[in-house]
Enzyme design. Structure first.
Site, PDB file in Angstrom:
ATOM      1  N   ASN A 171       0.905  -1.160   0.000  1.00 11.88           N
ATOM      2  CA  ASN A 171       0.000   0.000   0.000  1.00 11.88           C
ATOM      3  C   ASN A 171       0.937   1.201   0.000  1.00 11.88           C
ATOM      4  OD1 ASN A 171      -2.363  -1.543   0.140  1.00 11.88           O
ATOM      5  ND2 ASN A 171      -2.254  -1.657   2.369  1.00 11.88           N
ATOM      6  N   GLU A 192      -8.170  -3.578  -2.906  1.00 12.59           N
ATOM      7  CA  GLU A 192      -8.381  -2.885  -1.636  1.00 12.59           C
ATOM      8  C   GLU A 192      -8.154  -1.381  -1.785  1.00 12.59           C
ATOM      9  OE1 GLU A 192      -5.866  -5.103   1.154  1.00 12.59           O
ATOM     10  OE2 GLU A 192      -7.554  -6.461   1.497  1.00 12.59           O
ATOM     11  N   ASP A 223      -6.533 -15.120   2.093  1.00 17.72           N
ATOM     12  CA  ASP A 223      -5.601 -14.143   2.651  1.00 17.72           C
ATOM     13  C   ASP A 223      -4.841 -14.649   3.868  1.00 17.72           C
ATOM     14  OD1 ASP A 223      -4.264 -11.840   3.145  1.00 17.72           O
ATOM     15  OD2 ASP A 223      -5.972 -10.715   3.927  1.00 17.72           O
ATOM     16  N   GLU A 283      -0.222 -12.002  10.995  1.00 17.96           N
ATOM     17  CA  GLU A 283      -1.437 -11.194  11.040  1.00 17.96           C
ATOM     18  C   GLU A 283      -2.642 -12.008  11.516  1.00 17.96           C
ATOM     19  OE1 GLU A 283      -2.394  -9.533   7.202  1.00 17.96           O
ATOM     20  OE2 GLU A 283      -4.346  -8.791   7.874  1.00 17.96           O
ATOM     21  N   TRP A 307     -16.198  -8.422   3.809  1.00 17.83           N
ATOM     22  CA  TRP A 307     -15.502  -7.905   4.984  1.00 17.83           C
ATOM     23  C   TRP A 307     -15.985  -8.601   6.258  1.00 17.83           C
ATOM     24  CZ3 TRP A 307     -16.098  -1.924   3.794  1.00 17.83           C
ATOM     25  CH2 TRP A 307     -15.239  -1.613   2.702  1.00 17.83           C
TER      26      TRP A 307
HETATM   27  O1  GCW Z   1      -3.925  -9.444   4.473  1.00 18.55           O
HETATM   28  C1  GCW Z   1      -4.372  -8.226   3.973  1.00 18.55           C
HETATM   29  C2  GCW Z   1      -3.954  -7.270   5.021  1.00 18.55           C
HETATM   30  C3  GCW Z   1      -3.638  -5.911   4.483  1.00 18.55           C
HETATM   31  C4  GCW Z   1      -2.676  -6.065   3.334  1.00 18.55           C
HETATM   32  C5  GCW Z   1      -3.340  -6.889   2.246  1.00 18.55           C
HETATM   33  C6  GCW Z   1      -2.427  -7.140   1.072  1.00 18.55           C
HETATM   34  C7  GCW Z   1      -0.874  -4.628   2.697  1.00 18.55           C
HETATM   35  O2  GCW Z   1      -4.951  -7.218   6.002  1.00 18.55           O
HETATM   36  O3  GCW Z   1      -3.078  -5.177   5.528  1.00 18.55           O
HETATM   37  O4  GCW Z   1      -2.255  -4.827   2.826  1.00 18.55           O
HETATM   38  O5  GCW Z   1      -3.701  -8.137   2.762  1.00 18.55           O
HETATM   39  O6  GCW Z   1      -1.800  -8.196   1.080  1.00 18.55           O
HETATM   40  O7  GCW Z   1      -2.330  -6.322   0.194  1.00 18.55           O
END
Ligand code: GCW
Length: 731
Positions: free
Chosen positions: A231, A312, A386, A414, A574
């Protein structure tokens, strides 16, 4: 006493006190797996006879000097000796280092160096000028450095050194860390403090830690680092920051580590003054070409760009009606004259796409197979959602023969308990790399076959499709904490990532053992139980967070703790309820042909396996199927009882981990023992919380009572729902 005498006496007492201290600094984890503490006396003798002399070529590159420095440091620590330097083997037990180009002594040995890949090395016991010599040889200096680290590892793990015949080559070209670090030093999903990049004081001040970072990475073969968050902020591409990036590149260069940057797709507008970032626009194309030229003028070995686009909320080519290939290829054209690559992320899902989120990346990229420029690599997360505690492998790995795919793993946890939970990720990585995509030709068969010839590892290392580029990236867990990773055991995740990037067919267990020996104690009485604990730890997290194929039940935003009840967020995907789909009738996401048909993205044998309730592996049951609560399980329990059983098993496993760790106290210094014990206590409490909150919720939704003997949740569902953590880290 007169003054000078007093001062002398005080100085003497002080120096005695210092020399009595066991180590010059506490065991705070800073040294990672490169601690080089003294070996036991019986090993010191046998090792000393193999490390009497360090023989280097006359002309030494910074990389070769780094190799020699590391050997001096390592041998000095392990054996309490200063190894003698020489430019010629003069006695038994020499260590001879170099490439045949620079070292006539190595050239004369005519070693089988031609079989090595770039960065590969040989470590062999040879006779040189009549003396028994350990030769660390490679075709390039970086191979020599890797070989030096491997040699030290042999001593750290107490291997005999007398008859060595080791050959090792990296199986993957791009072995990269991805830092999700922001320019203000915050770290997205970072749980080890602020970013280690001190952007403000760069380029003038180069913190010594940057060198230790490079040493640690080189010791496991990591050869690239993306410095900033995907990001991305476009400012990283301004002249001011390019200077800072160049300073870091200078520190890393001797260690074979190239720098890369995350590029924000709309940078031509934000810092270039253009009114569009349309990849079809010649002014935009020119801007990127000039930007690449500017970067390479400052950093001749710059690696390239990593890009998160149209995901995103990030800008991307689709904002202009162009495809991901159009966007990637434009950047690729700017980098190509300099030899740079574009790593284009496949982690896309659109806020206005009603399709199952697990299907979206494949739907987007599969039709583009073969459309990408030669220096584009598609970077694909290990699973289709994810970085969950468990996901099946991403279906793109079985679907892009014409486009190099690289793996993206998450090292930072995470979704697996942040820095405090002990979860060794080796088994997760291994499970994904070993997975059979079932797209192999299969000897003599016409149909695709699940014969182990088309594992994810064989996709990633390029052997299956003969990719022009190969790569593995890991989202770093590194921050300013003294122990780098927020806990001692998280260092193992950085370590195993590097080792598996070098060899994706490596064993998570064997790597855990190496790490334990290097990090704590090379004693089987410690290593075996500690490795058992590590190996069981990830499955424990799966059990107490998301058993049986459930996913994404974490609280909103920061992802700390359970929140399976969340249902009111603007976008369906979400909300955890989107993923578990629990109601009075049952639980799970139907991804069969009757449901979202995400199974169709896998090869036919896997479609069949995953579609059938009878053959789907239990670990993916609720990932692919929506089932009634009383669905009978192989265990004899029904689904609800099985869910309770799994949650309980997860908590019990953490209790056991705590007990097992307590037994290991005699082997571990106070500081690291206490940190790990305290974190395990947190983990046990949070595992209970996960179990109790999840069962309180699923019990309420299903209307089922807990099976007889099961412990009731400590609090009401209302209590768990009301918990709030506005200051959770990493968000
Ligand atoms: O896992 C999600 C995360 C975001 C992350 C996104 C991604 C950097 O919650 O924080 O952004 O994936 O991988 O782009």
């Amino acid at each position: 006493m007169r003054w000078p005498a007093m001062v002398c006496r005080a100085a003497l007492l002080f120096s005695i006190a210092l020399s009595l201290a066991p180590h010059s600094h506490a065991e705070d984890g800073y040294d990672l797996w490169l601690r080089y503490r003294s070996v036991e006396p019986e090993w010191r003798e046998t090792y000393t006879v193999s490390t009497r002399q360090l023989v280097l070529p006359r002309r030494q590159s910074p990389t070769l000097r780094a190799a020699a420095d590391e050997l001096r440091r390592g041998i000095g620590g392990l054996l309490d000796i200063d190894i003698e330097s020489a430019d010629k083997v003069g006695r038994d037990g020499a260590l001879l280092l170099g490439t045949p180009q620079e070292s006539p002594a190595i050239a004369a040995l005519e070693l089988p160096l031609e079989d090595l890949a770039r960065g590969g090395y040989l470590i062999r016991t040879e006779q040189v000028d009549g003396q028994r010599t350990t030769v660390i040889a490679a075709n390039d200096d970086i191979g020599v450095l890797y070989g030096a680290f491997r040699f030290l590892q042999l001593m750290q793990t107490r291997q005999p050194l007398e008859q060595l015949a080791i050959a090792s080559s990296p199986q993957v070209d791009l072995r990269l860390l991805n830092h999700w670090d922001n320019l203000d030093r915050s770290v997205e999903r970072g749980y080890a403090g602020q970013s280690i990049w001190d952007w403000w004081r760069l380029p003038d001040f180069r913190h010594p830690r940057y060198t230790d970072y490079a040493r640690a990475n080189a010791s496991i073969g990591i050869n690239g680092t993306v410095l900033n968050n995907v990001n991305a902020n476009a400012d990283i591409l301004t002249a001011r920051y390019i200077d800072k990036v160049a300073a870091l590149a200078g520190v890393f260069r001797p260690y074979g580590i190239r720098v890369y940057l995350s590029a924000r797709f709309s940078a031509p507008m934000e810092i270039g003054g253009l009114d569009t970032a349309d990849p079809g626009n010649p002014a935009v194309q020119r801007w990127w070409k000039e930007k690449a030229d500017e970067i390479y003028a400052a950093i001749p070995d710059f690696g390239g760009f990593l890009v998160k686009a149209n995901s995103e909320g990030q800008p991307g080519p689709q904002d202009y009606g162009r495809s991901h290939a159009d966007g990637a290829n434009m950047l690729a054209a700017a980098l190509a004259p300099h030899g740079g690559v574009v790593m284009w992320r496949a982690f896309v899902y659109a806020h206005d796409n009603p399709d199952d989120r697990a299907r979206q990346a494949y739907s987007e990229f599969k039709p583009l197979d073969g459309e990408f420029a030669d220096n584009v690599v598609l970077q694909v997360k290990n699973g289709p959602i994810d970085f969950q505690p468990r996901e099946p492998f991403h279906p793109l790995f079985g679907a892009m023969p014409g486009t190099p795919l690289m793996m993206e793993f998450q090292i930072t946890k995470e979704y697996l308990g942040f820095a405090t939970h002990l979860a060794y990720l080796g088994p997760l990585y291994e499970e994904v790399l070993e997975a059979d995509t079932c797209t192999g030709p299969g000897p003599g068969r016409r149909d695709a076959a699940c014969d182990g010839s088309a594992t994810v590892a064989s996709v990633i290392d390029g052997s299956l499709h003969d990719y022009g580029h190969t790569g593995i990236a890991g989202v770093a867990n590194i921050g300013r904490d003294r122990d780098w990773s927020g806990s001692i055991f998280n260092q193992a995740n950085w370590y195993v990532f590097g080792r598996l990037a070098w060899n994706p067919r490596g064993s998570a267990r064997a790597i855990a053992e190496d790490w334990l020996e290097m990090t704590f104690a090379a004693d089987d009485a410690f290593v075996q139980p500690a490795a058992d604990l590590m190996m069981a730890s990830r499955e424990a997290v799966v059990d107490y967070m998301t058993p049986l194929g459930l996913a994404h039940l974490m609280a909103t935003g920061h992802h700390y703790g359970p929140a399976p009840w969340v249902s009111e967020l603007a976008r369906p995907e979400w909300n955890p309820v989107y993923y578990h789909r629990a109601d009075a009738g049952g639980i799970g996401f139907d991804r069969t042909a009757e449901g979202s048909d995400a199974v169709a993205q896998y090869a036919p044998p896997l479609q069949r396996k995953f579609s059938s309730r009878a053959s789907v592996p239990e670990k993916y049951l609720l990932w692919f199927h929506h089932l009634p609560w009383d669905h009978p399980m192989p265990s004899g329990r029904d689904l609800w009882q099985e869910l309770v059983y799994r949650y309980d098993r997860g908590v019990a496993q953490v209790e056991e981990m705590r007990r097992d760790w307590a037994q290991l106290e005699p082997f571990v210094d106070r500081e690291r023992f206490v940190q790990t014990s305290s974190f395990l206590a947190i983990q046990e409490r949070e595992a209970r919380w996960w179990r109790d909150a999840s069962l309180a919720y699923f019990g309420a939704v299903s209307g089922r009572e807990l099976p007889p003997g099961a412990r009731a949740p400590a609090h009401s569902l209302q209590y768990y729902r009301a918990l709030s953590y506005p200051h959770a880290p990493g968000h």
